[in-house]
Write an enzyme that holds these catalytic residues in place. Sequence first.
Site, PDB file in Angstrom:
ATOM      1  N   HIS A   1       1.350  -0.833  -0.168  1.00 10.01           N
ATOM      2  CA  HIS A   1       0.080  -0.316   0.279  1.00 10.01           C
ATOM      3  C   HIS A   1       0.958   1.190  -0.205  1.00 10.01           C
ATOM      4  CE1 HIS A   1      -3.928   2.038   0.239  1.00 10.01           C
ATOM      5  NE2 HIS A   1      -2.885   2.901   1.091  1.00 10.01           N
ATOM      6  N   ALA A   2       0.632   2.256  -0.990  1.00  7.05           N
ATOM      7  CA  ALA A   2       1.721   3.604  -0.835  1.00  7.05           C
ATOM      8  C   ALA A   2       1.888   4.274  -0.080  1.00  7.05           C
ATOM      9  CB  ALA A   2       1.015   4.301  -2.441  1.00  7.05           C
TER      10      ALA A   2
ATOM     11  N   HIS B   1       0.517  11.870  -6.013  1.00 13.13           N
ATOM     12  CA  HIS B   1      -0.240  11.833  -4.314  1.00 13.13           C
ATOM     13  C   HIS B   1       0.956  11.577  -3.639  1.00 13.13           C
ATOM     14  CE1 HIS B   1      -3.396  10.953  -1.384  1.00 13.13           C
ATOM     15  NE2 HIS B   1      -2.017  10.304  -0.764  1.00 13.13           N
ATOM     16  N   GLU B   2       1.667  10.525  -3.454  1.00 16.23           N
ATOM     17  CA  GLU B   2       2.618  10.436  -2.146  1.00 16.23           C
ATOM     18  C   GLU B   2       4.011  11.994  -2.556  1.00 16.23           C
ATOM     19  OE1 GLU B   2       2.292   8.721  -0.290  1.00 16.23           O
ATOM     20  OE2 GLU B   2       0.665   7.492  -1.447  1.00 16.23           O
TER      21      GLU B   2
ATOM     22  N   GLU C   1      -3.897  14.860   2.525  1.00 10.72           N
ATOM     23  CA  GLU C   1      -4.144  14.195   1.074  1.00 10.72           C
ATOM     24  C   GLU C   1      -4.292  14.901   0.270  1.00 10.72           C
ATOM     25  OE1 GLU C   1      -3.688  10.875   1.739  1.00 10.72           O
ATOM     26  OE2 GLU C   1      -3.701  11.029   3.942  1.00 10.72           O
TER      27      GLU C   1
ATOM     28  N   TYR D   1     -10.373  11.532   3.693  1.00  5.92           N
ATOM     29  CA  TYR D   1      -9.964  10.937   2.400  1.00  5.92           C
ATOM     30  C   TYR D   1     -10.822  12.017   1.578  1.00  5.92           C
ATOM     31  CZ  TYR D   1      -5.939   7.970   3.205  1.00  5.92           C
ATOM     32  OH  TYR D   1      -4.296   7.383   3.200  1.00  5.92           O
TER      33      TYR D   1
ATOM     34  N   HIS E   1       2.719  14.798  -0.156  1.00  4.66           N
ATOM     35  CA  HIS E   1       3.069  14.420   1.396  1.00  4.66           C
ATOM     36  C   HIS E   1       4.417  14.693   1.313  1.00  4.66           C
ATOM     37  CE1 HIS E   1      -0.894  12.109   1.640  1.00  4.66           C
ATOM     38  NE2 HIS E   1      -0.816  11.100   1.720  1.00  4.66           N
TER      39      HIS E   1
ATOM     40  N   HIS F   1      -6.945   0.279   5.387  1.00  4.66           N
ATOM     41  CA  HIS F   1      -6.904   1.355   6.616  1.00  4.66           C
ATOM     42  C   HIS F   1      -7.891   0.954   7.804  1.00  4.66           C
ATOM     43  CE1 HIS F   1      -5.926   3.261   2.769  1.00  4.66           C
ATOM     44  NE2 HIS F   1      -5.677   4.555   3.424  1.00  4.66           N
TER      45      HIS F   1
HETATM   46  O1  X8Z Z   1      -4.278   5.531   0.811  1.00  7.43           O
HETATM   47  C1  X8Z Z   1      -4.108   6.061  -0.144  1.00  7.43           C
HETATM   48  C2  X8Z Z   1      -2.875   6.595  -0.587  1.00  7.43           C
HETATM   49  C3  X8Z Z   1      -1.464   6.329   1.222  1.00  7.43           C
HETATM   50  S1  X8Z Z   1      -1.954   7.445   1.930  1.00  7.43           S
HETATM   51  C4  X8Z Z   1      -2.359   6.355  -1.714  1.00  7.43           C
HETATM   52  N1  X8Z Z   1      -5.060   6.322  -0.515  1.00  7.43           N
HETATM   53  C5  X8Z Z   1      -6.581   6.102  -0.072  1.00  7.43           C
HETATM   54  C6  X8Z Z   1      -6.845   4.425  -0.476  1.00  7.43           C
HETATM   55  O2  X8Z Z   1      -6.153   3.706  -1.761  1.00  7.43           O
HETATM   56  O3  X8Z Z   1      -7.589   3.963   0.070  1.00  7.43           O
HETATM   57  C7  X8Z Z   1      -5.395   7.568  -1.507  1.00  7.43           C
HETATM   58  C8  X8Z Z   1      -6.970   8.208  -1.849  1.00  7.43           C
HETATM   59  C9  X8Z Z   1      -7.561   6.861  -0.583  1.00  7.43           C
HETATM   60 ZN    ZN Z   2      -2.172   9.855   1.222  1.00 11.62          ZN
END
Ligand code: X8Z
Ligand code: ZN
Length: 662
Positions: free
Chosen positions: A384-385, A414-415, A442, A553, A418, A543
């Site tokens: 997960h990024a 996106h990254e 975010e 988000y 941050h 998450h």
């Molecule tokens: O978790 C993330 C990022 C890292 S903060 C990749 N996002 C959420 C997800 O993937 O569920 C970005 C958009 C929503």
């Molecule tokens: Zn993020």
Amino acid sequence: MKQRHLLLALAVGASAISLSACKKEPAEPVTTAAPAAAKGETADEFIARVNDEYRKFYPEINSAQWLSSTYINDDSQMLAAKANERYLTQLNGWIEQARKFEGQKMSPDTARAIQLLKLMTAMPAPKDPAKLAELTQIATKMEGMYGSGSYCTGEGAAKQCRQLGELEDVLRSSRDYDKQLDAWQGWHTIAQPMRKDYTRFAELVNEGAKEMGFADTGEMWRSGYDMTPVEIAAETDRLWGQVKPLYEQLHCYTRTKLEAQYGNDKGQVNGLLPAHLLGNMWQQDWGNLWDMLEPYKGVGNLDITSALEKEYQADYARELAKAGAAPSTEKLFAAERAAQLDVAKQMTERAQDFYTSLGMPKLPESYWSKTQFIKPLDRDVVCHASAWDMNMAGDVRTKMCIKPNEEDFTTIYHELGHIYYDLAYNKQPPLFQGGANDGFHEAIGDTMVLAMTPKYLNSIGMVGTPQQGNEALINSQMRMALAKVSFLPFGLMIDRWRWGVFDGSIKPDHYNQAWWELKAKYQGVGPATPRGEDFFDPGAKYHVPGNTPYTRYFLSHILQFQFYKGLCDASGYKGPLYDCTFYGNKVAGQKFWAMLEKGSSQPWQATLKELTGSDKADAGAVLEYFGPLQTWLKQQNEGKTCGWPAPAAASAAPKPSAGQQG
Ligand code: X8Z
Ligand code: ZN
């Protein structure tokens, strides 16, 4: 109790360091073995000391966590837990010591820093050391289970195991109903064993939250928004009300297309979109359904994934050429890996170029040598990024398993959002090194994604010359809506579920039922086959086992349109919002950077006002942006019965207290 009232009365709070970026954070401190407080220390001196000690501690905890996320094994997890324990002990000490300054005179900055200190973790732990140990073990275990999750089928020589990335590939590319169902169900098996752990986890964090003076963990999470927990919950309802009609139109159009593709009986379930058919494991981004949902076939050349795949093929051919005639299997494999890494770095360089075009600095050399760009093959990692500020002094990294597709391309932007936020606020004292609120953190990179117009994509050689006219516009709007509009109810429902878990209105024996009721209520999505309580479907979303709050988000998906509009205005742009790119505009860049530099040093409303002129979150910019698409969707849906039946339980009003009483 007193502390909670103080906290809410001051209505201060923003996300601090560990809550702000998408990285694994340390758990809550537990022991009372606090570092000694200096005698006669003033509140200002206390905060100066905490900032100092925190800065010293920070690299150690990050290194341990980086290792345990990029080499999942018992040893790395044990070391990460130990580092956490030391850090958390110290943090607990600070929070304990901060109590003695309650009600005393202090500078506004110090008062804010003390509030932020109390909200530094999303995982409040009980004071009892045994319970703390249990909590951190469960947390580590759940994240490890997610990172190493694998779905195996077949026996003996025919046995095949697939991890998340491969299962996502099926949802992305296959249009075979059964294969997609198998991939979706397969991934969700990895979460079944988490149910007991999560139940206990929720009990333990709630105990910790209560000890800190909050009603429950959900209330603590809602306390980081410079307004009361009740107010922020109401704000998210209000914002959702603004965008819901747009989502409903997109839902209606998508359902029609799914029915056309899979038949009336399979393309929907009681009016809901089948969870396994939306091209994404969690139905949070429908961009992979482009082949089905593209309004005007072939108009506008927006196929970024194909462009990236071509780039990969060209790179692979170059690597192969280097390997000489009749290369060995090893050389073929090495060429493939080299090409994957090259393309991932090229994608990242493009993202960096966007930021530097605004006048922001280049990423440091160490970023390029220390980042995890592609999935290592010799070990389990958390794919997960995430973005990491290792030492508040320039050692920044991202951790991804990049593939050459549009979704990963935009995730890099996106990254880096941050990372640039981190770099910009590194000048602030450590306690102010966070987003104005966690939604801001975010939204930075995503604001850049909104500025990735066809014109921009063409200018960087990703797509052909942009076509003019309404059809091209609708295609381009649809592309963005499939990523942004489809996300909105998902951004809301995850924490609606967790808030319910934490406030006790969702009991463990109804975890899955409540999950699907909320998915139905907000997203209009349902499972194709029954998902009883033998499943634990929330655990299949990073998450939840990773314990990252998710309202950030949802807020981000509103705020990023406000930021985008603010930066377009700053760049002097006049014209329809959707057509604006501020790529290359230094004035917009300077304005953005000035916001990033502020970190969490002031209430987010003030920061928002400086950038946009307004101190209120508002979905007006979302609706303005998608105006043409909404009109078009209404025409497409004319005569159709849109919407979906709300499930009985989830349509009921939330529990009145909802753990929000101040
Ligand atoms: O978790 C993330 C990022 C890292 S903060 C990749 N996002 C959420 C997800 O993937 O569920 C970005 C958009 C929503
Ligand atoms: Zn993020």
